[in-house]
Design a protein around this motif. Structure first.
Motif, PDB file in Angstrom:
ATOM      1  N   ALA A   1      22.416 -83.640 -75.144  1.00  0.00           N
ATOM      2  CA  ALA A   1      22.121 -82.549 -76.325  1.00  0.00           C
ATOM      3  C   ALA A   1      21.488 -81.392 -75.955  1.00  0.00           C
ATOM      4  CB  ALA A   1      22.076 -83.199 -77.709  1.00  0.00           C
ATOM      5  N   GLY A   2      20.100 -81.551 -75.288  1.00  0.00           N
ATOM      6  CA  GLY A   2      19.131 -80.504 -74.402  1.00  0.00           C
ATOM      7  C   GLY A   2      20.106 -80.167 -72.879  1.00  0.00           C
ATOM      8  N   ALA A   3      21.267 -80.797 -72.400  1.00  0.00           N
ATOM      9  CA  ALA A   3      21.944 -80.181 -71.062  1.00  0.00           C
ATOM     10  C   ALA A   3      23.141 -78.899 -72.160  1.00  0.00           C
ATOM     11  CB  ALA A   3      22.952 -81.082 -70.747  1.00  0.00           C
ATOM     12  N   MET A   4      22.939 -79.012 -72.773  1.00  0.00           N
ATOM     13  CA  MET A   4      23.720 -78.187 -73.503  1.00  0.00           C
ATOM     14  C   MET A   4      23.128 -76.870 -74.348  1.00  0.00           C
ATOM     15  SD  MET A   4      26.653 -79.809 -74.536  1.00  0.00           S
ATOM     16  CE  MET A   4      26.762 -79.979 -72.910  1.00  0.00           C
ATOM     17  N   TRP A   5      22.070 -76.717 -74.282  1.00  0.00           N
ATOM     18  CA  TRP A   5      21.367 -75.234 -74.063  1.00  0.00           C
ATOM     19  C   TRP A   5      21.075 -74.886 -72.593  1.00  0.00           C
ATOM     20  CZ3 TRP A   5      17.054 -73.643 -71.301  1.00  0.00           C
ATOM     21  CH2 TRP A   5      16.393 -72.328 -72.258  1.00  0.00           C
ATOM     22  N   THR A   6      21.057 -76.198 -71.530  1.00  0.00           N
ATOM     23  CA  THR A   6      20.322 -75.410 -70.499  1.00  0.00           C
ATOM     24  C   THR A   6      22.435 -74.877 -69.786  1.00  0.00           C
ATOM     25  OG1 THR A   6      19.036 -77.625 -69.165  1.00  0.00           O
ATOM     26  CG2 THR A   6      20.633 -76.067 -67.789  1.00  0.00           C
ATOM     27  N   ALA A   7      23.302 -75.159 -69.948  1.00  0.00           N
ATOM     28  CA  ALA A   7      24.620 -75.031 -69.748  1.00  0.00           C
ATOM     29  C   ALA A   7      24.737 -73.561 -70.727  1.00  0.00           C
ATOM     30  CB  ALA A   7      25.997 -76.144 -70.602  1.00  0.00           C
ATOM     31  N   ALA A   8      24.679 -72.994 -71.395  1.00  0.00           N
ATOM     32  CA  ALA A   8      24.189 -72.318 -72.985  1.00  0.00           C
ATOM     33  C   ALA A   8      23.531 -71.087 -71.496  1.00  0.00           C
ATOM     34  CB  ALA A   8      23.829 -72.125 -73.930  1.00  0.00           C
ATOM     35  N   HIS A   9      22.613 -71.152 -71.447  1.00  0.00           N
ATOM     36  CA  HIS A   9      20.985 -70.338 -71.127  1.00  0.00           C
ATOM     37  C   HIS A   9      21.645 -69.842 -69.887  1.00  0.00           C
ATOM     38  CE1 HIS A   9      17.550 -68.216 -70.654  1.00  0.00           C
ATOM     39  NE2 HIS A   9      17.140 -69.173 -69.627  1.00  0.00           N
ATOM     40  N   HIS A  10      21.915 -71.211 -69.083  1.00  0.00           N
ATOM     41  CA  HIS A  10      22.452 -70.446 -67.332  1.00  0.00           C
ATOM     42  C   HIS A  10      23.995 -69.122 -67.769  1.00  0.00           C
ATOM     43  CE1 HIS A  10      18.618 -71.170 -65.620  1.00  0.00           C
ATOM     44  NE2 HIS A  10      18.451 -72.012 -65.881  1.00  0.00           N
ATOM     45  N   GLU A  11      24.807 -70.121 -68.745  1.00  0.00           N
ATOM     46  CA  GLU A  11      25.903 -69.330 -68.488  1.00  0.00           C
ATOM     47  C   GLU A  11      26.920 -70.260 -67.903  1.00  0.00           C
ATOM     48  OE1 GLU A  11      25.982 -65.064 -67.893  1.00  0.00           O
ATOM     49  OE2 GLU A  11      25.868 -64.518 -70.206  1.00  0.00           O
ATOM     50  N   ILE A  12      26.877 -71.932 -67.829  1.00  0.00           N
ATOM     51  CA  ILE A  12      28.019 -72.308 -67.320  1.00  0.00           C
ATOM     52  C   ILE A  12      28.682 -72.939 -67.789  1.00  0.00           C
ATOM     53  CG2 ILE A  12      27.678 -74.648 -65.566  1.00  0.00           C
ATOM     54  CD1 ILE A  12      24.610 -74.374 -65.804  1.00  0.00           C
ATOM     55  N   PRO A  13      29.855 -72.654 -67.340  1.00  0.00           N
ATOM     56  CA  PRO A  13      31.113 -72.920 -68.182  1.00  0.00           C
ATOM     57  C   PRO A  13      32.065 -73.823 -67.624  1.00  0.00           C
ATOM     58  CG  PRO A  13      32.222 -71.157 -67.171  1.00  0.00           C
ATOM     59  CD  PRO A  13      30.170 -71.829 -66.423  1.00  0.00           C
ATOM     60  N   LEU A  14      32.300 -75.141 -68.824  1.00  0.00           N
ATOM     61  CA  LEU A  14      32.109 -76.733 -69.131  1.00  0.00           C
ATOM     62  C   LEU A  14      33.023 -77.113 -70.542  1.00  0.00           C
ATOM     63  CD1 LEU A  14      31.594 -79.541 -68.149  1.00  0.00           C
ATOM     64  CD2 LEU A  14      29.154 -78.807 -69.091  1.00  0.00           C
ATOM     65  N   LEU A  15      33.846 -77.254 -70.275  1.00  0.00           N
ATOM     66  CA  LEU A  15      34.363 -78.185 -71.531  1.00  0.00           C
ATOM     67  C   LEU A  15      34.314 -79.416 -71.390  1.00  0.00           C
ATOM     68  CD1 LEU A  15      36.481 -78.543 -74.340  1.00  0.00           C
ATOM     69  CD2 LEU A  15      38.059 -78.887 -72.813  1.00  0.00           C
ATOM     70  N   THR A  16      32.623 -80.052 -72.846  1.00  0.00           N
ATOM     71  CA  THR A  16      32.633 -81.077 -73.294  1.00  0.00           C
ATOM     72  C   THR A  16      32.745 -81.811 -73.860  1.00  0.00           C
ATOM     73  OG1 THR A  16      29.912 -80.777 -72.246  1.00  0.00           O
ATOM     74  CG2 THR A  16      30.136 -82.635 -73.791  1.00  0.00           C
ATOM     75  N   VAL A  17      33.799 -82.676 -73.451  1.00  0.00           N
ATOM     76  CA  VAL A  17      34.971 -84.016 -74.520  1.00  0.00           C
ATOM     77  C   VAL A  17      33.250 -84.506 -74.691  1.00  0.00           C
ATOM     78  CG1 VAL A  17      36.959 -84.988 -75.763  1.00  0.00           C
ATOM     79  CG2 VAL A  17      36.265 -82.900 -74.193  1.00  0.00           C
ATOM     80  N   ILE A  18      33.361 -85.294 -76.209  1.00  0.00           N
ATOM     81  CA  ILE A  18      32.586 -85.970 -77.387  1.00  0.00           C
ATOM     82  C   ILE A  18      33.178 -87.420 -77.288  1.00  0.00           C
ATOM     83  CG2 ILE A  18      31.021 -87.737 -78.835  1.00  0.00           C
ATOM     84  CD1 ILE A  18      29.745 -85.223 -76.846  1.00  0.00           C
ATOM     85  N   HIS A  19      34.052 -88.309 -76.254  1.00  0.00           N
ATOM     86  CA  HIS A  19      34.690 -89.645 -76.228  1.00  0.00           C
ATOM     87  C   HIS A  19      34.448 -90.572 -77.921  1.00  0.00           C
ATOM     88  CE1 HIS A  19      36.582 -93.476 -76.547  1.00  0.00           C
ATOM     89  NE2 HIS A  19      35.975 -93.703 -75.397  1.00  0.00           N
ATOM     90  N   ASN A  20      34.324 -90.088 -78.843  1.00  0.00           N
ATOM     91  CA  ASN A  20      32.905 -90.091 -80.179  1.00  0.00           C
ATOM     92  C   ASN A  20      33.921 -92.134 -81.162  1.00  0.00           C
ATOM     93  OD1 ASN A  20      31.360 -90.429 -81.795  1.00  0.00           O
ATOM     94  ND2 ASN A  20      31.366 -88.419 -83.299  1.00  0.00           N
TER      95      ASN A  20
END
Length: 636
Positions: free
Chosen positions: A532-551
């Motif tokens: 979850a915290g890694a999502m903030w890093t992706a948003a903060h540093h503008e890193i394009p990434l599609l994360t699919v949660i296999h839930n």
């Protein structure tokens, strides 16, 4: 420098601040009895950011009688000059007082370039990002950690990189002479001992010359096959030293070593056995460190017209998944020569070849280095020819020997063998596609439909799967055309949970400069570690990434294991969910991602809603931002 070590500032200003803070707190929390009082606006103390003049006042010349001497030539500036020799584009940090000197020097002296700081919310996430980045970029990322606590947080991810044979340039700082109650437990007599069982090399720099030499050695050792994380320990006081004469300090240049190649006679023998074989099989593990490894394996397979079995969880992407030679040759293919490339356990291959009076050849850098405590090197295997070398570096010589030894008639025989292997591959592909149809319209959504729908929408993009496939089986390779070296980043190495999400962010960062579309398919259990915290890093540093949660709302492997044990013991399965499922309440991963500033869809449980959700999320990623889709899915 800890808070208790910092010089006293203006006591009157501090008292005014505390008084204002107390007034603000009282105003905010004391409930008044009248409506007029309840409407009273909240008062807060005015806070201004310290200016450069304030900083200068804290560190004044000794003759001024104020503060401490101004450090105009800090040793940490020299450290930055050394780091700039190492081609380190990024450094993942969660800030800590023990490296505040190096932190400031990277920002202001080094202009936050080479390395650029990547802010992470947990050290394990930072090390996992460095792990994923290194595999996608082909070079290490730096991680910078604070003392025992930071290193222990990062240790799990460093273990994963060790097991995956991936370099991380790790630096941990601490105080060799701790003075406060805070930094005493953050220091250690032998900091490297905390992770020594799963790093390739570690050292502590006691002076600046030692720092420069150790940094060069750490990078060189970590990037020499078999690769692995290395650790450099730095004293916080060393960073703060004033260096009056920088001319006396040499900044060394990095000397990279060429990967070790196989003995020429042994390679010639291996080529002879492969040419003589009627049914050779190639098995690859952690082979293709670079595109050259991919190209060489493809060339060898097509020259021999031999099938290539890329293995399962532990392997990287070494061979195109829809190629006619991909696979094991079919159920009727009985190999009489098996070539293992970077496979550290050849026992199964020895049995398979022995059943057909065949031979086994192993080209593997693991022969050159083994750990002591972590038992990740597999069984001792009685191969017929063991070549201690880097397989990628050795393949060009092996190809030339095969080409020399195979005459025109033999090459025609190879082509006939290739036709047989290709026919078997087509049958397997048809069976895989047929199997993917089962439960196509089911809810929760089937894993094959999730993967196939994603593959359909990105087929015209230059995509890269930057997560592993540990919990989606082999559906990614079956249903998505892995036709490039970078299409799949491989699994975590140590098969622990918590790698996929942050490593996907690291892999996506490496692909960003190439304009690729990164995809991370991660489990809900994985996301709940440090994802979850890694999502903030992706948003903060503008890193394009599609994360699919296999839930699948469970640690489903453990559900099956406990169910099997209960059945074996005749105790029923009505309680196997306890301690294994992630439900009641069901976490809302889309809401969590949105809370960290990431566009998110879900939870998506209706298969008819999956395609539109992917389409909307992919539009965001193609526009340069991260997005997440939470898919309620079948267990496997």
């Amino acid at each position: 420098m800890t808070t208790s070590d910092k010089p006293e500032r203006d006591d009157n200003s501090r008292r005014r601040f505390l008084k204002g803070a107390a007034v603000g707190a009282a105003t905010a929390f004391v409930t008044k009895g009248t409506a007029e009082a309840q409407q009273q606006p909240e008062t807060r103390p005015a806070v201004t950011r310290p200016t450069e003049a304030d900083g200068q006042a804290d560190f004044s010349p000794p003759d001024a009688g104020l503060g401490s001497p101004l450090i105009d030539q800090p040793a940490s500036d020299y450290m930055v000059d050394v780091l700039k020799q190492l081609d380190l584009e990024y450094a993942a940090i969660n800030p800590g007082s023990s490296f505040e000197g190096l932190h400031e020097s990277i920002l202001n002296y080094g202009n936050n370039r080479m390395p650029e700081l990547l802010t992470v919310l947990h050290e394990e996430a930072g090390a996992a990002m460095a792990h994923g980045y290194a595999k996608a970029a082909g070079k290490p990322m730096m991680t910078l950690m604070h003392g025992t606590v930071g290193l222990l947080h990062a240790s799990m991810a460093m273990f994963q990189a060790w097991a995956d044979r991936v370099p991380i340039f790790a630096v941990v700082a601490h105080s060799r002479n701790p003075t406060s109650v805070v930094n005493r437990p953050h220091s250690a007599q032998d900091m490297g001992s905390l992770v020594r069982d799963f790093v390739k090399w570690d050292d502590e720099a006691t002076n600046l010359e030692r720092f420069a030499q150790a940094a060069m050695r750490a990078y060189a050792i970590g990037t020499t096959p078999p690769m692995g994380p290395t650790l450099l320990v730095v004293d916080s006081e060393l960073q703060e030293m004033n260096v009056p004469d920088r001319a006396n300090l040499h900044v060394p240049k990095l000397a990279k070593s060429a990967p070790p190649q196989g003995d020429a006679n042994a390679v010639r023998q291996a080529a002879r056995w492969l040419v003589e074989a009627e049914r050779p099989l190639i098995r690859s593990g952690k082979l293709a460190r670079t595109p050259a490894g991919w190209d060489s394996l493809l060339e060898l397979a097509e020259l021999l017209q031999a099938p290539v079995d890329v293995g399962a969880y532990g392997s990287w992407q070494d061979f195109p998944s829809w190629h006619a030679l991909y696979g094991n040759g079919g159920p009727d293919y009985r190999p009489d020569a098996i070539l293992g490339l970077e496979i550290n356990d050849m026992r199964a291959a020895v049995r398979a070849a022995g059943a057909n009076d065949g031979r086994t050849i192993s080209i593997c850098s693991e022969y050159l280095f083994q750990g002591t405590n972590i038992h990740d090197f597999g069984h001792y295997s009685e191969v017929d020819l063991a070549i201690a070398a880097d397989a990628e570096a050795t393949l060009p010589a092996l190809i030339e020997e095969v080409r020399t030894l195979a005459g025109r008639d033999r090459l025609r025989q190879f082509e006939a063998r290739g036709d047989h292997v290709a026919a078997a591959h087509r049958i397997v592909r048809e069976q895989e596609i047929d199997a993917a149809r089962h439960g196509w319209n089911a809810s929760p959504i089937s894993v094959p439909r999730m993967v196939a729908e994603l593959g359909r929408q990105i087929e015209n993009d230059d995509w890269a799967v930057v997560s592993g496939h540990q919990f989606t089986g082999t559906w990614q390779r079956r249903l998505m055309n892995h036709d490039r070296h970078y299409r799949y980043n491989g699994d975590c190495g140590g098969f622990g949970i918590g790698y996929d999400t942050p490593a996907s962010v690291g892999g996506a960062l490496a692909h960003k400069e190439h304009g690729r579309l990164p995809i991370g398919i991660v489990g809900d259990g994985d996301f709940n570690f440090v994802g979850a915290g890694a999502m903030w890093t992706a948003a903060h540093h503008e890193i394009p990434l599609l994360t699919v949660i296999h839930n699948n709302r469970a640690y489903h492997a453990e559900v099956m294991l406990v169910q099997r044990v209960a059945g074996r013991r005749g105790r029923g399965s009505d309680r196997i969910h306890i301690g294994n499922v992630i439900a009641d309440p069901n976490p809302d991963y889309a809401a969590i991602a949105r809370g960290y500033g990431v566009y998110a869809e879900g939870p998506v449980a209706d298969p008819e809603e999956l395609a539109p959700a992917f389409e909307r999320a992919l539009a965001r990623v193609r526009a340069g931002e991260p997005a997440l889709v939470d898919v309620i899915s079948q267990p496997r």
